[in-house]
Design a protein around this motif. Sequence first.
Motif, PDB file in Angstrom:
ATOM      1  N   LEU A   1       0.811  -1.212   0.000  1.00 43.53           N
ATOM      2  CA  LEU A   1       0.000   0.000   0.000  1.00 43.53           C
ATOM      3  C   LEU A   1       0.845   1.263   0.000  1.00 43.53           C
ATOM      4  O   LEU A   1       0.321   2.372   0.136  1.00 43.53           O
ATOM      5  N   GLY A   2       2.156   1.107  -0.149  1.00 45.07           N
ATOM      6  CA  GLY A   2       3.011   2.270  -0.303  1.00 45.07           C
ATOM      7  C   GLY A   2       3.550   2.870   0.972  1.00 45.07           C
ATOM      8  O   GLY A   2       4.074   3.994   0.955  1.00 45.07           O
ATOM      9  N   TYR A   3       3.446   2.159   2.090  1.00 42.75           N
ATOM     10  CA  TYR A   3       3.982   2.652   3.357  1.00 42.75           C
ATOM     11  C   TYR A   3       5.434   2.215   3.501  1.00 42.75           C
ATOM     12  O   TYR A   3       5.775   1.049   3.245  1.00 42.75           O
ATOM     13  N   SER A   4       6.267   3.136   3.933  1.00 40.68           N
ATOM     14  CA  SER A   4       7.683   2.806   4.111  1.00 40.68           C
ATOM     15  C   SER A   4       7.918   2.044   5.402  1.00 40.68           C
ATOM     16  O   SER A   4       8.914   1.322   5.528  1.00 40.68           O
ATOM     17  N   GLU A   5       6.998   2.189   6.368  1.00 43.99           N
ATOM     18  CA  GLU A   5       7.131   1.512   7.653  1.00 43.99           C
ATOM     19  C   GLU A   5       5.798   0.897   8.059  1.00 43.99           C
ATOM     20  O   GLU A   5       4.734   1.504   7.860  1.00 43.99           O
ATOM     21  N   THR A   6       5.870  -0.298   8.656  1.00 41.76           N
ATOM     22  CA  THR A   6       4.649  -0.963   9.129  1.00 41.76           C
ATOM     23  C   THR A   6       3.964  -0.144  10.204  1.00 41.76           C
ATOM     24  O   THR A   6       2.727  -0.093  10.267  1.00 41.76           O
ATOM     25  N   SER A   7       4.748   0.525  11.037  1.00 42.66           N
ATOM     26  CA  SER A   7       4.173   1.317  12.129  1.00 42.66           C
ATOM     27  C   SER A   7       3.310   2.455  11.585  1.00 42.66           C
ATOM     28  O   SER A   7       2.269   2.790  12.156  1.00 42.66           O
ATOM     29  N   ALA A   8       3.736   3.052  10.459  1.00 42.34           N
ATOM     30  CA  ALA A   8       2.946   4.141   9.869  1.00 42.34           C
ATOM     31  C   ALA A   8       1.612   3.608   9.353  1.00 42.34           C
ATOM     32  O   ALA A   8       0.562   4.250   9.508  1.00 42.34           O
ATOM     33  N   PHE A   9       1.633   2.428   8.735  1.00 35.11           N
ATOM     34  CA  PHE A   9       0.396   1.796   8.274  1.00 35.11           C
ATOM     35  C   PHE A   9      -0.515   1.471   9.456  1.00 35.11           C
ATOM     36  O   PHE A   9      -1.725   1.735   9.409  1.00 35.11           O
ATOM     37  N   SER A  10       0.050   0.922  10.521  1.00 34.72           N
ATOM     38  CA  SER A  10      -0.750   0.548  11.688  1.00 34.72           C
ATOM     39  C   SER A  10      -1.401   1.769  12.323  1.00 34.72           C
ATOM     40  O   SER A  10      -2.570   1.728  12.720  1.00 34.72           O
ATOM     41  N   ARG A  11      -0.665   2.870  12.402  1.00 33.92           N
ATOM     42  CA  ARG A  11      -1.233   4.093  12.980  1.00 33.92           C
ATOM     43  C   ARG A  11      -2.385   4.618  12.117  1.00 33.92           C
ATOM     44  O   ARG A  11      -3.438   5.016  12.627  1.00 33.92           O
ATOM     45  N   ALA A  12      -2.176   4.604  10.802  1.00 29.91           N
ATOM     46  CA  ALA A  12      -3.222   5.094   9.899  1.00 29.91           C
ATOM     47  C   ALA A  12      -4.453   4.198   9.974  1.00 29.91           C
ATOM     48  O   ALA A  12      -5.593   4.693  10.026  1.00 29.91           O
ATOM     49  N   PHE A  13      -4.262   2.891   9.987  1.00 29.40           N
ATOM     50  CA  PHE A  13      -5.392   1.957  10.029  1.00 29.40           C
ATOM     51  C   PHE A  13      -6.189   2.134  11.317  1.00 29.40           C
ATOM     52  O   PHE A  13      -7.428   2.104  11.307  1.00 29.40           O
ATOM     53  N   LYS A  14      -5.487   2.329  12.420  1.00 34.58           N
ATOM     54  CA  LYS A  14      -6.184   2.511  13.697  1.00 34.58           C
ATOM     55  C   LYS A  14      -6.937   3.837  13.714  1.00 34.58           C
ATOM     56  O   LYS A  14      -8.015   3.946  14.294  1.00 34.58           O
ATOM     57  N   ARG A  15      -6.380   4.839  13.057  1.00 38.20           N
ATOM     58  CA  ARG A  15      -7.071   6.127  12.971  1.00 38.20           C
ATOM     59  C   ARG A  15      -8.352   5.992  12.164  1.00 38.20           C
ATOM     60  O   ARG A  15      -9.369   6.609  12.468  1.00 38.20           O
ATOM     61  N   TRP A  16      -8.330   5.160  11.116  1.00 36.27           N
ATOM     62  CA  TRP A  16      -9.505   4.947  10.271  1.00 36.27           C
ATOM     63  C   TRP A  16     -10.572   4.108  10.962  1.00 36.27           C
ATOM     64  O   TRP A  16     -11.762   4.402  10.860  1.00 36.27           O
ATOM     65  N   THR A  17     -10.157   3.036  11.622  1.00 36.75           N
ATOM     66  CA  THR A  17     -11.119   2.031  12.096  1.00 36.75           C
ATOM     67  C   THR A  17     -11.216   1.894  13.612  1.00 36.75           C
ATOM     68  O   THR A  17     -12.087   1.196  14.107  1.00 36.75           O
ATOM     69  N   LYS A  18     -10.301   2.546  14.330  1.00 33.17           N
ATOM     70  CA  LYS A  18     -10.218   2.424  15.792  1.00 33.17           C
ATOM     71  C   LYS A  18      -9.737   1.039  16.231  1.00 33.17           C
ATOM     72  O   LYS A  18      -9.837   0.679  17.391  1.00 33.17           O
ATOM     73  N   LEU A  19      -9.239   0.260  15.273  1.00 30.38           N
ATOM     74  CA  LEU A  19      -8.689  -1.069  15.557  1.00 30.38           C
ATOM     75  C   LEU A  19      -7.307  -1.174  14.926  1.00 30.38           C
ATOM     76  O   LEU A  19      -7.043  -0.565  13.879  1.00 30.38           O
ATOM     77  N   SER A  20      -6.435  -1.952  15.536  1.00 30.70           N
ATOM     78  CA  SER A  20      -5.152  -2.234  14.906  1.00 30.70           C
ATOM     79  C   SER A  20      -5.400  -3.217  13.764  1.00 30.70           C
ATOM     80  O   SER A  20      -6.420  -3.924  13.757  1.00 30.70           O
ATOM     81  N   PRO A  21      -4.508  -3.306  12.782  1.00 32.21           N
ATOM     82  CA  PRO A  21      -4.694  -4.281  11.700  1.00 32.21           C
ATOM     83  C   PRO A  21      -4.878  -5.707  12.213  1.00 32.21           C
ATOM     84  O   PRO A  21      -5.722  -6.454  11.699  1.00 32.21           O
ATOM     85  N   GLN A  22      -4.107  -6.095  13.229  1.00 26.79           N
ATOM     86  CA  GLN A  22      -4.217  -7.451  13.755  1.00 26.79           C
ATOM     87  C   GLN A  22      -5.564  -7.676  14.427  1.00 26.79           C
ATOM     88  O   GLN A  22      -6.193  -8.733  14.240  1.00 26.79           O
ATOM     89  N   ASN A  23      -6.028  -6.694  15.208  1.00 30.55           N
ATOM     90  CA  ASN A  23      -7.338  -6.828  15.865  1.00 30.55           C
ATOM     91  C   ASN A  23      -8.458  -6.903  14.836  1.00 30.55           C
ATOM     92  O   ASN A  23      -9.424  -7.654  15.000  1.00 30.55           O
ATOM     93  N   PHE A  24      -8.334  -6.111  13.767  1.00 34.01           N
ATOM     94  CA  PHE A  24      -9.347  -6.162  12.706  1.00 34.01           C
ATOM     95  C   PHE A  24      -9.368  -7.541  12.056  1.00 34.01           C
ATOM     96  O   PHE A  24     -10.431  -8.109  11.819  1.00 34.01           O
ATOM     97  N   ARG A  25      -8.181  -8.084  11.764  1.00 36.81           N
ATOM     98  CA  ARG A  25      -8.100  -9.415  11.163  1.00 36.81           C
ATOM     99  C   ARG A  25      -8.692 -10.468  12.084  1.00 36.81           C
ATOM    100  O   ARG A  25      -9.441 -11.341  11.634  1.00 36.81           O
ATOM    101  N   ASP A  26      -8.398 -10.374  13.370  1.00 36.91           N
ATOM    102  CA  ASP A  26      -8.924 -11.359  14.336  1.00 36.91           C
ATOM    103  C   ASP A  26     -10.452 -11.298  14.400  1.00 36.91           C
ATOM    104  O   ASP A  26     -11.124 -12.333  14.470  1.00 36.91           O
ATOM    105  N   GLN A  27     -11.023 -10.074  14.358  1.00 42.27           N
ATOM    106  CA  GLN A  27     -12.478  -9.935  14.448  1.00 42.27           C
ATOM    107  C   GLN A  27     -13.170 -10.339  13.163  1.00 42.27           C
ATOM    108  O   GLN A  27     -14.373 -10.609  13.152  1.00 42.27           O
ATOM    109  N   SER A  28     -12.427 -10.391  12.058  1.00 47.63           N
ATOM    110  CA  SER A  28     -13.024 -10.735  10.761  1.00 47.63           C
ATOM    111  C   SER A  28     -13.064 -12.223  10.510  1.00 47.63           C
ATOM    112  O   SER A  28     -13.651 -12.671   9.520  1.00 47.63           O
ATOM    113  N   LYS A  29     -12.430 -12.999  11.385  1.00 43.39           N
ATOM    114  CA  LYS A  29     -12.384 -14.467  11.196  1.00 43.39           C
ATOM    115  C   LYS A  29     -13.744 -15.098  11.483  1.00 43.39           C
ATOM    116  O   LYS A  29     -14.483 -14.622  12.316  1.00 43.39           O
TER     117      LYS A  29
END
Length: 334
Positions: free
Chosen positions: A306-334
């Motif tokens: 997705l064009g992020y130079s760092e995983t931490s930057a992606f994680s911060r952006a995703f949490k800002r969008w959804t209020k969940l970390s990427p891992q928490n979102f994945r866990d809840q989607s199972k």
Amino acid sequence: MTGATIAAEVVLAALANVPEDGGVRRAMLIDNGIRPEALENPGARVQVQKFANLLRDAMIELQDEQLGYGVGVQPPGTWTTMAQYALDAENLGDAIRRLSRFYRFVPWGVETRCEMLDENTNFTMRPANPENKFSPYLYESFLFYYYQFCCWLTDYRIPVLAIGFNFESTSYSEDYVGVFSPQRVDYLEEFSFISFSSRYNSLPIKHTAISIKKMIEHANLVLFNQYLQQARWAEKVEQVIAISAFQNNSITSVALQLCIHPHTLRRRLKNEGRQFAEVRDKLRLKLAMNQLKQTRKSIEDIAIELGYSETSAFSRAFKRWTKLSPQNFRDQSK
């Protein structure tokens, strides 16, 4: 409602109260060029024009513009009466007041309110009787018509600050929310609402009795097509960014690929109520959610794609969008 199609789940929700006895629902789908069996396929989508025609036919069949979702019936012509009432408004703010006032007198079990503050204007929906529980479709469809009607009245795509719902997200929420491109989306709220800057209340009404007569002949089709036309440049930007796999996705490089000047692209997006960074980030969110749900790719690999130079930057952006970390979102989607 991405592009010129709509998720099959939305179509099925719209037809939920159309009787299956006697093959009424099946015949209605076939008459509008939709194979009933196709709606059962995961990820199936329906052309917007076919869906708009289907909605019109379903409203006629049920003799209810709320498709059986309200407490009482809204007979055909209810929307027309409201639209004509709003047309005489001084500006958008006055039209919104009229719309909310009109629907408070319609016995459908929902209370509509308009709250105009110094900074924000909020339109809210909640059950008139707290004991009544309505389907998400009732709130989703009405807020869509409300918003698109406001945009139609003013010939302007009004930027949405926030949209909220008094229920959990549905399987097609991501698709639906894309219609509004809000800065924020909330679920499990006390009531459903849509909010935009109060400065748009002064927008003039651009239509006349003649143009509204044409609109109400097939309001579903007019409002759906309006959404597609208003979103045109934002969708072009999305397509370019997606094709380039988020490489060199600055507004300058995207404008170059669209053969226009960056300032022109920025202005055209602004006319649609959009900003380049917002369009890019909404696309990132959509693709990230799909990757997290449907693949086993690592979060680091998804961030890189997705064009992020760092995983931490992606994680911060995703949490800002959804209020969940990427891992928490994945866990809840199972």
